[in-house]
Design a protein around this motif. Structure first.
Motif, PDB file in Angstrom:
ATOM      1  N   HIS A   1       1.270   4.443  -2.771  1.00 10.35           N
ATOM      2  CA  HIS A   1       1.026   6.027  -2.651  1.00 10.35           C
ATOM      3  C   HIS A   1       2.054   6.517  -3.332  1.00 10.35           C
ATOM      4  O   HIS A   1       2.085   7.763  -3.948  1.00 10.35           O
TER       5      HIS A   1
ATOM      6  N   HIS B   1       0.908  -0.959  -0.066  1.00  8.03           N
ATOM      7  CA  HIS B   1      -0.168   0.057   0.068  1.00  8.03           C
ATOM      8  C   HIS B   1       0.775   1.122  -0.003  1.00  8.03           C
ATOM      9  O   HIS B   1       0.406   2.270  -0.851  1.00  8.03           O
TER      10      HIS B   1
ATOM     11  N   TYR C   1       5.451  10.516   3.172  1.00  8.41           N
ATOM     12  CA  TYR C   1       4.120   9.731   3.135  1.00  8.41           C
ATOM     13  C   TYR C   1       3.334   9.786   4.432  1.00  8.41           C
ATOM     14  O   TYR C   1       3.944   9.310   5.461  1.00  8.41           O
TER      15      TYR C   1
ATOM     16  N   ASP D   1      -6.636   7.002   0.232  1.00  8.37           N
ATOM     17  CA  ASP D   1      -6.295   5.801  -0.426  1.00  8.37           C
ATOM     18  C   ASP D   1      -7.261   5.612  -1.551  1.00  8.37           C
ATOM     19  O   ASP D   1      -8.413   6.196  -1.684  1.00  8.37           O
TER      20      ASP D   1
HETATM   21 MG    MG Z   1      -2.878   4.957   2.847  1.00  2.29          MG
END
Ligand code: MG
Length: 331
Positions: free
Chosen positions: A115, A111, A132, A287
């Motif tokens: 990003h 994940h 991040y 997301d």
């Molecule tokens: Mg995320």
């Protein structure tokens, strides 16, 4: 090279997302459903139930809106981790079912890497130092020798979580509410500022801010003090990583990249180092399914498919455990 199309499924936390991306870097669809708890934070089982309820509609919409037929796909990608177990299982189950039914490769995506990769795609960054920051993650990473290395990270809770929890407990709701209220702040109260090298700690800061509020400090002033402290800590650790790696691009990804004030601070810092700052657009900050689809394309081209029997979710999967072999090929 033949064009490939990949369907990506995101389900690490409150968002169930579906996206379709091509090897030309086109995003053909990006459909996301977000579970919003009635109060408090995310309850993993309730979020998973939400995802299960909207899943079939999402699968139908992603094909309808992209104009892609299931048989035209070249792979099925999903977030294998990190994230909340019950939520991850929903996305993994849909991905496995589609991969088996359609006879297509299954692609396990980290994940956090996703990003970063969606940011590089839409911003055109080549080799950035990445901050991040989101509700569940806070880390500073950069590519080196085959994978994204973590240069700094939170020692306890995520920066976004610190701000969200403060907002919820203060009765104004999660981000961006604390940042919006901070604009009316007048007085700065010193709060614990904990930076160790390129790591940072936010939980003591959250407690101190809540204490300040219960002692009668003005809400706007506490919001100002808290957001300025959190963003300063992030900017300082990012500056160390930038100086250490000597890269010339800084990229902000994740939900907290939407913060106007954080961006201002990072831009002022980067200017001193002659580095450019690139902030992921809002639709790809939170997301989303598209980022999993695009990273799935990269992984398919790099030959990273896995058999269904080896597709168990990895709730604690760190980005520095995920090989990124496409980077060596200049992708
Ligand atoms: Mg995320």
């Amino acid at each position: 090279m033949r064009e490939v199309k990949v369907l990506g499924i995101e389900s690490t936390a409150h968002t169930l997302g579906f996206g379709i991306a091509t090897s030309r870097g086109e995003i053909l669809a990006n459909i996301n459903y977000t579970y919003r708890p009635r109060e408090g934070g995310i309850h993993p089982r309730e979020a998973a139930q939400h995802h299960s309820r909207v899943a079939s509609e999402g699968v139908e919409r992603v094909f309808r809106e992209s104009g892609v037929r299931p048989g035209e796909l070249d792979g099925i990608a999903f977030s294998i981790g990190p994230g909340m177990g019950p939520c991850l299982r929903v996305g993994a189950t849909i991905a496995r079912a589609l991969a088996i039914r359609l006879g297509k490769p299954l692609l396990p995506v980290n994940h956090g890497v996703a990003h970063i990769e969606i940011g590089r795609l839409v911003l055109g960054c080549r080799d950035p130092v990445v901050l991040y920051v989101a509700g569940g993650n806070t880390l500073i990473a950069a590519y080196r020798d085959g994978r994204y290395r973590i240069f700094g990270e939170t020692l306890d809770i995520a920066a976004g979580n610190c701000l969200d929890v403060f907002g919820i407990r203060a009765g104004i709701g999660p981000m961006p509410a604390p940042e919006v209220r901070a604009r009316e702040g007048e007085r700065f109260h010193p709060l614990p500022y904990k930076v160790k090298g390129m790591d940072a700690s936010f939980s003591g800061l959250l407690t101190a801010a809540l204490n300040l509020l219960s002692e009668g400090a003005r809400l706007e002033d506490v919001c100002l003090s808290l957001t300025e402290t959190v963003y300063s800590m992030l900017t300082e650790t990012l500056e160390r990583a930038l100086a250490f790696t000597e890269k010339s691009e800084v990229m902000l990804v994740g939900g907290l990249a939407r913060s106007r004030r954080l961006r201002e601070m990072v831009e002022a810092m980067a200017e001193l180092h002659g580095a450019t700052v690139h902030v992921v657009p809002s639709e790809y900050a939170g997301d989303n399914g598209a980022m999993i689809a695009w990273t799935g394309v990269l992984q398919l081209l790099a030959g990273q498919e896995i058999p269904v029997e080896e597709s168990r979710i990895r709730p604690r999967y760190r980005i520095d455990e995920a090989p990124a072999p496409w980077r060596e090929r200049g992708l």
